[in-house]
Design a protein around this motif. Structure first.
Motif, PDB file in Angstrom:
ATOM      1  N   PRO A  90     -12.316  -1.423  -2.512  1.00  0.00           N
ATOM      2  CA  PRO A  90     -11.104  -1.567  -3.329  1.00  0.00           C
ATOM      3  C   PRO A  90     -10.570  -0.210  -3.799  1.00  0.00           C
ATOM      4  O   PRO A  90     -11.322   0.751  -3.941  1.00  0.00           O
ATOM      5  N   CYS A  91      -9.259  -0.162  -4.016  1.00  0.00           N
ATOM      6  CA  CYS A  91      -8.616   1.086  -4.440  1.00  0.00           C
ATOM      7  C   CYS A  91      -8.891   1.323  -5.923  1.00  0.00           C
ATOM      8  O   CYS A  91      -8.960   0.386  -6.707  1.00  0.00           O
ATOM      9  N   PRO A  92      -9.045   2.592  -6.322  1.00  0.00           N
ATOM     10  CA  PRO A  92      -9.378   2.894  -7.716  1.00  0.00           C
ATOM     11  C   PRO A  92      -8.283   2.523  -8.728  1.00  0.00           C
ATOM     12  O   PRO A  92      -8.585   2.330  -9.899  1.00  0.00           O
ATOM     13  N   CYS A  93      -7.016   2.439  -8.310  1.00  0.00           N
ATOM     14  CA  CYS A  93      -5.972   2.187  -9.311  1.00  0.00           C
ATOM     15  C   CYS A  93      -5.480   0.742  -9.311  1.00  0.00           C
ATOM     16  O   CYS A  93      -4.730   0.330 -10.190  1.00  0.00           O
ATOM     17  N   GLY A  94      -5.883  -0.011  -8.309  1.00  0.00           N
ATOM     18  CA  GLY A  94      -5.462  -1.408  -8.261  1.00  0.00           C
ATOM     19  C   GLY A  94      -4.090  -1.624  -7.633  1.00  0.00           C
ATOM     20  O   GLY A  94      -3.626  -2.757  -7.527  1.00  0.00           O
ATOM     21  N   GLN A  95      -3.436  -0.548  -7.208  1.00  0.00           N
ATOM     22  CA  GLN A  95      -2.077  -0.680  -6.663  1.00  0.00           C
ATOM     23  C   GLN A  95      -2.032  -0.635  -5.127  1.00  0.00           C
ATOM     24  O   GLN A  95      -0.971  -0.820  -4.545  1.00  0.00           O
ATOM     25  N   HIS A  96      -3.146  -0.319  -4.518  1.00  0.00           N
ATOM     26  CA  HIS A  96      -3.149  -0.191  -3.051  1.00  0.00           C
ATOM     27  C   HIS A  96      -4.071  -1.221  -2.425  1.00  0.00           C
ATOM     28  O   HIS A  96      -4.938  -1.775  -3.084  1.00  0.00           O
ATOM     29  N   LYS A  97      -3.878  -1.396  -1.113  1.00  0.00           N
ATOM     30  CA  LYS A  97      -4.679  -2.399  -0.412  1.00  0.00           C
ATOM     31  C   LYS A  97      -6.140  -1.982  -0.291  1.00  0.00           C
ATOM     32  O   LYS A  97      -7.016  -2.825  -0.180  1.00  0.00           O
ATOM     33  N   GLU A 101      -6.119   3.630   1.655  1.00  0.00           N
ATOM     34  CA  GLU A 101      -4.670   3.708   1.396  1.00  0.00           C
ATOM     35  C   GLU A 101      -4.379   4.489   0.113  1.00  0.00           C
ATOM     36  O   GLU A 101      -3.414   5.239   0.034  1.00  0.00           O
ATOM     37  N   HIS A 102      -5.219   4.267  -0.882  1.00  0.00           N
ATOM     38  CA  HIS A 102      -5.011   4.922  -2.180  1.00  0.00           C
ATOM     39  C   HIS A 102      -4.906   6.443  -2.014  1.00  0.00           C
ATOM     40  O   HIS A 102      -4.063   7.087  -2.638  1.00  0.00           O
ATOM     41  N   PHE A 103      -5.769   7.006  -1.170  1.00  0.00           N
ATOM     42  CA  PHE A 103      -5.777   8.463  -1.044  1.00  0.00           C
ATOM     43  C   PHE A 103      -4.833   8.981   0.032  1.00  0.00           C
ATOM     44  O   PHE A 103      -4.322  10.087  -0.078  1.00  0.00           O
TER      45      PHE A 103
HETATM   46 ZN    ZN Z   1      -4.693   2.905  -5.665  1.00  0.00          ZN
END
Ligand code: ZN
Ligand code: ZN
Length: 516
Positions: A90-97, A101-103
């Protein structure tokens, strides 16, 4: 000839159809050095396109690589994610799939600004689609040959139970290094460290090749003909050497034309950010360096030369140098050995060069203007007044806006204190000597009748100071002290030209009065 043209020519001698590949494992914040790879790939791609080659640029996100450890910028809960593919974390911020993707998404957005718009590929998707199946089967069938190549090229031992595939365990979610029980297409049977016993289908994303083999497999699957990579991969016995032999002997494929590039060394305020674990991320670099300047800064050197990226005062020199080359590009006056710089400038224009020279405002000047005017409109109004600009065309306004945003980000995050200045609205408490006062009198008289422009103010102050006992350096210092209460600051002539002439004269008058 510029190096990108040399590479393009050599590639075209091999064939018209070219696929340039670049990419990264987005396991955390992406270092500024990774920009060099993307910019290098883009330059060759652009040079090929201009020669009418059938060229394509892809960005391969290594999203199926496992998370190697819990990095300091990750919360403790990520301890249990180590060993899992980053596309499945899971992505650390909760906004990405996903973690991957987050990075990578902010980075891909950044390079778009540089004019780099590759086709994006995700390694985990290629596994899911079964694209790796045939190469994986071949590699497993020839695992003795693979082990021999590894031994010969790296000089390291390969364990007797070596197996070139790691199943992805559905129970613990990790790429397993347990025991391989057997292989019969399409299944690899295994037991995992967690106790799970199962079989992985090589036609699905149920397991993964070791990275050295995966690299060679990707060349074949995607048809890669050229690839830039960090010089660590190019070392003797390194991954490019093994890749070449895997390609030729195991997968029967021609390896790509390599462009090993040197690292980017950081200068300036290079301390690690606790939050990112990286001193200057690629995104940071782009937020403080105008896109075409960043491109130019990387393209002017051969890939095998190391580059210093200076997030301190050096950034000002880089922009000055860029502006100098830009002037030569449009107005001529270049000598033979600087011709490649013009080409670096040209390739580095995200949307191609303009029909005429863009508006040039000295960057150092902008650094002080930005600190005096509080909004972009304020900056524009100030520049119109001090630079005597009548109309500024829309493209120049955009260019200026980009520069102003970069300056602001730089001032807020990386700029050394000596360029920062706040105008003292009231006369600061400063001790002035008789010599100082004498100089201020001279300067006052000479400034009074002056056209209010940066160059003229500079010359006038310089002449006044030189003709007084105080000397040039002393004169500049006195003026810095009474305006910003510091001994040094931005380029004085330009700096004073951004202030209201009446205000400047009044302040000098006050200083003279206060001391007498
Ligand atoms: Zn994220
Ligand atoms: Zn397991």
């Amino acid at each position: 000839m510029h190096w990108a043209d040399v590479v393009a020519k050599e590639l075209m001698d091999r064939g018209q159809k070219q696929l340039i590949s670049t990419g990264i494992t987005p396991s955390g914040f992406i270092h500024v050095g990774s920009l060099r790879e993307a910019i290098t790939a883009q330059a060759v791609f652009k040079a090929l396109k201009q020669k009418n080659a059938d060229a394509k640029l892809i960005y391969l996100v290594d999203s199926f690589d496992p998370l190697r450890k819990r990095y300091p910028f990750l919360p403790e809960s990520y301890e249990s994610e180590v060993g899992k593919p980053i596309a499945l974390i899971p992505c650390p911020c909760g906004q990405h799939k996903s973690y991957a993707e987050h990075f990578i998404l902010p980075f891909l957005q950044s390079i778009e600004e540089l004019g780099i718009r590759p086709e994006i590929h995700w390694t985990h998707q290629h596994y899911e689609q079964g694209d790796f199946a045939s190469a994986t089967d071949t590699i497993i069938q020839k695992k003795e040959m693979v082990a021999n190549i590894l031994r010969e090229v790296t000089g390291r031992d390969v364990p007797p139970d070596f197996f070139p595939y790691s199943p992805l365990c559905p129970k613990c979610g990790r790429l397993s290094n347990g025991k391989i029980l057997g292989y019969e297409f399409p299944y690899v049977r295994y037991t995992c460290h967690c106790g799970e016993e199962g079989k992985a289908d090589i036609r699905k994303a149920e397991g993964k090749l070791p990275w050295r083999l995966e690299w060679a497999a990707k060349w074949k699957i995607l048809g890669v003909t050229c690839e830039p990579f960090g010089k660590d991969h190019a070392a003797a016995g390194g991954s490019y050497d093994t890749g070449v032999r895997f390609a030729k002997e195991v997968l029967i494929n021609e390896p790509p034309y390599p462009i090993p590039y040197e690292f980017v060394q950081l200068k300036g305020k290079g301390q690690m950010h606790k939050s990112t674990g990286v001193a200057v991320t690629g995104v940071d670099a782009l937020r403080m360096t105008p896109a075409p300047v960043l491109n130019y800064n990387f393209l002017r050197y051969n890939p095998d030369r190391h580059i210093d990226y200076d997030s301190g005062l050096g950034i000002l020199d880089v922009v000055d140098e860029y502006d100098r080359v830009e002037k030569m590009y449009y107005e001529g006056g270049v000598d033979e050995k600087e011709k490649d710089l013009l080409r670096a400038y040209e390739i580095g224009q995200p949307d191609g060069p303009r029909g005429h020279i863009p508006l040039q405002i000295p960057y150092r000047h902008l650094v002080s203007v930005v600190q005096i005017a509080d909004s972009f409109d304020g900056v524009l109004a100030l520049l119109k007044r001090t630079e005597h600009l009548a109309e500024v065309e829309q493209k120049d306004v955009e260019l200026l806006r980009q520069r102003v945003e970069c300056v602001r980000f730089w001032l807020a995050n990386f700029a050394p204190d000596e360029v920062k200045c706040t105008i003292c609205q009231e006369m600061p408490k400063v001790e002035l000597t008789d010599a100082d006062i004498n100089f201020l009198r001279c300067a006052y008289t000479s400034l009074q009748s002056l056209d209010w422009s940066g160059d003229k103010i500079h010359d006038s102050v310089y002449e006044s100071a030189k003709s007084c006992a105080i000397g040039a350096k002393g004169g500049f210092q006195v003026l810095y002290r009474i305006f910003i209460d510091r001994k040094q600051g931005p380029r004085l002539g330009y700096f004073l030209s951004t202030l209201d002439k009446e205000f400047v004269l009044r302040r000098i008058e006050e200083a003279i009065k206060a001391a007498s």
